[in-house]
Motif scaffolding. Structure first.
Motif, mmCIF file in Angstrom:
data_model
loop_
_atom_site.group_PDB
_atom_site.id
_atom_site.type_symbol
_atom_site.label_atom_id
_atom_site.label_comp_id
_atom_site.label_asym_id
_atom_site.label_seq_id
_atom_site.Cartn_x
_atom_site.Cartn_y
_atom_site.Cartn_z
ATOM 1 N N ALA A 113 0.832 -1.200 0.000
ATOM 2 C CA ALA A 113 0.000 0.000 0.000
ATOM 3 C C ALA A 113 0.873 1.258 0.000
ATOM 4 C CB ALA A 113 -0.916 0.001 1.212
ATOM 5 N N TRP A 126 -7.548 0.549 -2.386
ATOM 6 C CA TRP A 126 -6.929 -0.499 -1.568
ATOM 7 C C TRP A 126 -6.862 -1.808 -2.360
ATOM 8 C CZ3 TRP A 126 -4.456 -0.507 2.965
ATOM 9 C CH2 TRP A 126 -4.188 -1.755 3.551
ATOM 10 N N ALA A 130 -4.052 4.077 -0.260
ATOM 11 C CA ALA A 130 -4.920 4.247 0.902
ATOM 12 C C ALA A 130 -4.715 5.624 1.494
ATOM 13 C CB ALA A 130 -4.617 3.176 1.953
#
Length: 226
Positions: A113, A126, A130
């Motif tokens: 991420a 996601w 994020a």
């Protein structure tokens, strides 16, 4: 943000790799498994207490998988010198490989991420992008060791304290670079083709650190060759 390769799935060929082993001096490559099935898991570094617990679970089922002709390989992004020191005191039957740059994680498409900058118009996606708020709102208790779910970073800190695991300088560097690396498991058949795959937390950060159970892995191995 750079595009990431999507996770490899059943039917895809496993990409070539060659990594230093923490179990012994030398390297292990995809070619070493020619004609033999193996399970390979890609983890964060030793700084992740949930990854350490999953490695212990894999060690627990290693005799069953070995009896089925399947070797277990685990790739962590801890430098090999640090990993060898740790596992000298905590030996494991799992073939443990080190990739501090996560290059093999990337080759297999295991997501990591990246946070959308504050004020950016970029939309979260996601597990690739994020918001910090999205991550901070997550609560986890995957092993049932807490009285109530905790924010992921709080959970890591609490379990490291419980384990009396102190991050050294190498751990701190890896944590700073790869804290948002996710975990993936792949079962590769004797022909080098992925037969089963499982990714961590694809449905959101509140599923972080939920990994396949021993029963799920054994069941996937049981399907090989059917």
């Amino acid at each position: 943000m750079a595009d990431q390769k999507r996770p490899l799935q059943a039917g895809d060929a496993a990409p070539a790799f060659e990594l230093a082993s923490a179990n012994f001096d030398g390297t292990v490559s995809l070619a070493d498994f020619s004609g033999r099935p193996f399970l390979i898991g890609f983890f964060r570094g030793l700084h992740c207490p949930f990854c350490r617990r999953q490695l212990e679970q894999l060690a627990g089922i290693e005799p069953s998988l070995r009896a089925a002709g399947v070797e277990i390989v685990a790739v962590i992004n801890t430098p090999v010198e640090r990993a060898r020191l740790y596992f000298r005191h905590r030996p494991t039957p799992v073939t443990l490989l080190c990739d501090p740059d996560c290059r093999t994680h990337r080759a297999f498409g295991v997501p990591h991420a990246e946070f959308v900058p504050d004020g950016s118009s970029e939309q979260p996606d996601w597990p690739y992008r994020a918001t910090m708020a999205q991550f901070e709102a997550a609560r986890i208790n995957p092993t049932g060791e807490f009285s109530e779910p905790l924010q992921p970073m709080e959970a890591n800190t609490a379990l490291n304290a419980k384990d009396r695991f102190e991050l050294d300088e190498a751990d701190q560097v890896i944590f700073a670079k790869h804290a948002t690396q996710l975990v993936g498991h792949f079962l590769v058949d004797a022909n080098g083709i992925i037969a089963w795959a499982q990714m961590e937390a694809l449905d959101g950060p509140s599923s972080l650190c939920i990994f396949p159970t021993a029963a799920e892995i054994v069941a996937a191995v049981g399907e090989l060759g059917r």
